[in-house]
Design a protein around this motif. Structure first.
Motif, PDB file in Angstrom:
ATOM      1  N   GLY A 137      -2.753 -44.572 -39.107  1.00 42.11           N
ATOM      2  CA  GLY A 137      -4.260 -43.785 -37.868  1.00 42.11           C
ATOM      3  C   GLY A 137      -4.083 -44.074 -36.710  1.00 42.11           C
ATOM      4  N   GLU A 138      -3.145 -45.716 -37.163  1.00 41.95           N
ATOM      5  CA  GLU A 138      -3.127 -46.374 -35.619  1.00 41.95           C
ATOM      6  C   GLU A 138      -2.030 -46.598 -35.204  1.00 41.95           C
ATOM      7  OE1 GLU A 138      -6.476 -50.071 -36.814  1.00 41.95           O
ATOM      8  OE2 GLU A 138      -4.290 -50.261 -36.847  1.00 41.95           O
ATOM      9  N   VAL A 139      -1.904 -46.494 -33.724  1.00 45.94           N
ATOM     10  CA  VAL A 139      -0.614 -46.712 -32.795  1.00 45.94           C
ATOM     11  C   VAL A 139      -0.521 -48.676 -32.875  1.00 45.94           C
ATOM     12  CG1 VAL A 139      -0.207 -44.893 -32.927  1.00 45.94           C
ATOM     13  CG2 VAL A 139      -2.058 -45.961 -31.112  1.00 45.94           C
TER      14      VAL A 139
ATOM     15  N   GLY B 169       0.850 -41.551 -40.758  1.00 44.68           N
ATOM     16  CA  GLY B 169       0.241 -40.289 -41.366  1.00 44.68           C
ATOM     17  C   GLY B 169       0.054 -40.319 -39.381  1.00 44.68           C
ATOM     18  N   VAL B 170      -0.042 -40.719 -38.531  1.00 46.95           N
ATOM     19  CA  VAL B 170       0.223 -40.927 -37.344  1.00 46.95           C
ATOM     20  C   VAL B 170       1.234 -39.612 -36.987  1.00 46.95           C
ATOM     21  CG1 VAL B 170       0.265 -41.169 -34.356  1.00 46.95           C
ATOM     22  CG2 VAL B 170      -0.664 -43.235 -36.479  1.00 46.95           C
TER      23      VAL B 170
ATOM     24  N   LEU C  70      -4.585 -49.639 -32.122  1.00 45.64           N
ATOM     25  CA  LEU C  70      -5.890 -48.737 -31.800  1.00 45.64           C
ATOM     26  C   LEU C  70      -5.677 -47.922 -32.800  1.00 45.64           C
ATOM     27  CD1 LEU C  70      -5.744 -49.151 -27.910  1.00 45.64           C
ATOM     28  CD2 LEU C  70      -8.044 -49.764 -29.906  1.00 45.64           C
ATOM     29  N   PRO C  71      -6.565 -46.674 -33.217  1.00 48.92           N
ATOM     30  CA  PRO C  71      -6.881 -45.655 -33.489  1.00 48.92           C
ATOM     31  C   PRO C  71      -6.593 -44.953 -32.693  1.00 48.92           C
ATOM     32  CG  PRO C  71      -9.422 -46.567 -33.187  1.00 48.92           C
ATOM     33  CD  PRO C  71      -8.733 -48.000 -32.940  1.00 48.92           C
ATOM     34  N   THR C  72      -5.596 -43.860 -33.162  1.00 47.41           N
ATOM     35  CA  THR C  72      -5.437 -42.488 -31.635  1.00 47.41           C
ATOM     36  C   THR C  72      -6.821 -42.141 -31.452  1.00 47.41           C
ATOM     37  OG1 THR C  72      -5.660 -41.391 -34.471  1.00 47.41           O
ATOM     38  CG2 THR C  72      -3.580 -41.702 -33.437  1.00 47.41           C
ATOM     39  N   ALA C  73      -7.770 -42.086 -31.970  1.00 48.80           N
ATOM     40  CA  ALA C  73      -8.742 -41.588 -30.922  1.00 48.80           C
ATOM     41  C   ALA C  73      -9.516 -42.147 -30.032  1.00 48.80           C
ATOM     42  CB  ALA C  73     -10.070 -41.549 -32.148  1.00 48.80           C
ATOM     43  N   ARG C  74      -9.023 -43.531 -29.574  1.00 43.97           N
ATOM     44  CA  ARG C  74      -8.850 -44.093 -28.721  1.00 43.97           C
ATOM     45  C   ARG C  74      -7.358 -44.570 -27.904  1.00 43.97           C
ATOM     46  NH1 ARG C  74     -12.875 -49.058 -30.707  1.00 43.97           N
ATOM     47  NH2 ARG C  74     -14.238 -47.459 -31.646  1.00 43.97           N
TER      48      ARG C  74
END
Length: 345
Positions: A25-27, A74-75, A104-108
């Motif tokens: 869930g991160e990039v 999972g991104v 960072l998590p993708t939400a940010r």
């Protein structure tokens, strides 16, 4: 650049660390430009010099822009090579954007349009998202900003030469509002005008309430407020019936006095806001609307657009923090990668 104890900017040290790997869930973002905000130096300074930090080592700075170079499991919605801007990178996390690579998590993480420079991307985050929230808390909405969303409304932006004030002017004008702003000098008036304010009031040279009422006889519908204690009386004299005053900072003092009867009579709403705790829905809404504004070319930066950029290389990050603490007008940036360039669009 990192610190392991609170204090003045001398606690910042240039260190070498292995490149981090993104979790599910991160990039991972190769940072090109990091943006410095007042909360960044305040977090580094802490409540007392030498106090422990929330993590053994902290990399500062909430905002930045760069290129995705690795994806966690999972991104979706992002690819390696995507240009992005990021926000709240160091909020409840040890690693901000004052480094070559951050995870960072993708939400940010938000896509950065090709026409927008990395300098522009790093200037968004806290200022633009705070401005968005301030413009969307009125009891009658809107919850989203877009062309026409604020048609017929008059918005007063306190401190139009600041980073949040600059973004508020741009977003309000893009959304159709008539924009009035207050400033403290002719030089700042020129910046606010360049940002797109329709009317600029120098509160040191004019009677600001009289000047604002001359422009808006029925009062202003919304106030974007940086200094509630200092401006409480002014706001009470110019706010319209059912007007809202969105407070995002405490410049000038943390306590204010209000005439309760006057505010009762006008059904005034005071809305206090802190970006770090507004919640994921408000953050996602702001990010989506800001991207639309970027696509329309509505959020330029640079002195020509009312937001001068002051830039430092990564090894001089301490000087960048000092510049923000000293009240440098405009936006302070740290060029992290050699291809940061000088574009200001």
């Amino acid at each position: 650049m990192a610190y392991s104890k609170t204090g003045d900017s001398s606690v910042l040290q240039l260190v070498e660390r292995s490149v981090p790997e993104p979790a599910a869930g991160e990039v991972r973002v190769r940072v090109v430009v990091s943006g410095v905000n007042p909360t960044d130096w305040k977090a580094r300074a802490g409540s007392q010099t030498g106090r422990p930090t929330p993590f053994p080592e902290v990399v500062p700075d909430q905002d930045g822009a760069g290129v995705i170079d690795a994806l966690g499991d999972g991104v979706s919605g992002f690819e390696v090579g995507d240009r992005v801007w990021v926000f709240l990178a160091a909020h409840e996390r040890p690693t901000g954007t004052a480094q070559e690579f951050t995870v960072l998590p993708t939400a940010r993480v938000v896509h950065l349009p090709d026409a927008a420079s990395f300098a522009l991307g790093a200037s968004l985050g806290v200022p633009a998202m705070t401005a968005h929230r301030a413009l969307t808390v009125h009891e009658d909405g809107p919850t989203h900003l877009a062309p026409g969303a604020l048609d017929g409304r008059t918005v007063l932006v306190a401190g139009g030469a600041g980073a949040v004030g600059h973004a508020a002017i741009q977003l309000a004008r893009w959304s159709g509002a008539r924009v009035i702003t207050t400033v403290s000098s002719p030089e700042k008036a020129a910046l606010a005008t360049a940002a797109g304010a329709h009317h600029v009031v120098n509160y040191r040279a004019d009677d600001p309430a009289k000047a604002i009422r001359a422009i808006a006889p029925d009062g202003v519908d919304q106030v974007v407020e940086v200094s509630p204690a200092r401006n409480a009386e002014l706001n009470s004299r110019v706010i319209a019936n059912h007007g809202s005053i969105a407070v995002y900072a405490t410049d000038g003092g943390a306590e204010m006095t209000l005439d309760v009867r006057r505010h009762f009579a006008l059904n005034v709403r005071y809305q206090f806001l802190l970006l770090y705790t507004v919640g994921d829905t408000a953050l996602a809404t702001a990010a989506a609307d800001i991207v639309r504004a970027l696509d329309d070319g509505a959020l330029p930066v640079g002195e020509h657009a009312g937001l001068p950029l002051t830039r430092f290389p990564l090894e001089r990050a301490a000087e960048a923090h000092d510049a923000v603490e000293a009240g440098t007008v405009g936006k302070v940036l740290i060029d992290v990668a050699p291809d940061a360039g000088v574009a200001t669009a």
